[in-house]
Design an enzyme around this catalytic site. Structure first.
Site: not given
Ligand code: ASP
Length: 310
Positions: A85-86, A54, A12
């Site tokens: 973050t995932d 991710s 993200t």
């Molecule tokens: N779907 C995103 C990822 O993990 C979520 C994020 O980055 O907060 O790439």
């Protein structure tokens, strides 16, 4: 000024809007330019490794990240990896397990909102990651919101909260207070004396099996048939396996006899596994199942992937 390598991997934090929702679209160089004051903190160079959500990051990507850091270790004073973050807690645990004798900061960060969104946490997270990368931290850590967390202790707890990562079982290495980092400790993942090296081989045939009420123990047969080498068994409370109407002990014995390492974790977030308290743990332990101690499931999984190839 310290020389920091910023490594972009997507997420993200690097995303831009598209017809199908947010997709990674900004490289590390562009992101670095968008953060006010960053150039005054460090002499920054950038490397674009991948641009993935991710959820699509796995062992082969951890290998690329570990190799990129190892190849550049001597040239830089620290590293900042931007990441979705995932699965960021898994990557932090993987790099903590793959990189050894780290004496320099290796900081992983992400954001709940994209760089371009109003009120974004992305710029602040990058800023404090660089503050960490120019600090005395030794090893892999995760910087998010108000916390700098040891790479083996981080867990994603919230899908939206700006403090969505928690440090499990230990205090964070640092917290952000009044715009400054207040340090508790500087020893992070993969720290050690001696020469830095990276173990980039990973055993991918390691599964996490979550025990739930009523789940039959023969689910473990699948992992024997498929040639798995390790199982992280997520039990309840202090750990161990059901041993009454549904009895996991014979299935566990079969798995261990097949040469599969079994690490008992707990579905509780805090206080770790204690296999010495009840028959469900003591009997499993006698058969050869090991305790994950205070490790999170993410950390136990990644450590085992590395250990099985050592
Ligand atoms: N779907 C995103 C990822 O993990 C979520 C994020 O980055 O907060 O790439």
């Amino acid at each position: 000024m310290k020389k920091i390598l910023m490594i972009g991997t997507g997420g993200t934090i690097a995303s831009i809007p598209s017809e199908d929702g947010f997709v990674p679209g900004l490289d590390a160089k562009t992101m670095a330019k968008m953060v006010p004051g960053l150039n005054e903190l460090a002499d920054i160079e950038c490397l674009e490794l991948m641009d993935l959500d991710s959820s699509n990051i796995g062992p082969q990507h951890w290998q690329s990240m570990a190799k990129a850091i190892a190849d550049n270790y001597a040239k830089y004073d620290g590293f900042v990896v931007t990441h979705g973050t995932d699965t960021m807690a898994y990557t932090a645990a993987a790099l903590s397990s793959m990189l050894h004798n780290c004496q320099k900061p290796i900081v992983i960060t992400g954001a709940q909102l994209t760089m371009g969104e109003q009120g974004t946490d992305a710029k602040r997270n990058i800023y404090f990651s660089f503050q960490t990368a120019v600090s005395d931290v030794k090893g892999v850590c995760l910087a998010f919101g108000d916390r700098i967390i040891h790479g083996l202790m981080a867990k994603k707890m919230c899908t939206e909260n700006f403090n969505g990562f928690w440090s499990i079982n230990y205090e964070p290495l640092a917290i952000v207070k009044d715009g400054k980092l207040v340090w508790n400790g500087t020893i992070a993942g993969g720290y050690g004396d001696g020469e830095f090296y990276a173990c980039t081989e990973l055993e991918t045939k390691v599964a996490v099996v979550k025990i739930t009420p009523g789940l039959p123990s023969d689910v473990l047969d699948y992992y024997i048939e498929k040639g798995y080498k390790g199982i992280i068994l997520e039990g309840y409370g202090a750990g161990g396996v059901p041993n009454a109407d549904i009895n996991w002990l014979p299935a566990l014995e079969k798995v261990l006899k097949a040469g599969i390492r079994v690490i008992c974790c707990t579905q509780c977030l805090y206080d770790g596994v204690h296999l010495d308290r009840y028959p469900i743990g003591i009997l499993a332990n006698r058969l050869g199942a090991e305790s994950a101690g205070e490790l999170t499931v993410e950390a136990a999984l990644c450590k085992l992937m590395v250990e099985l190839k050592k």
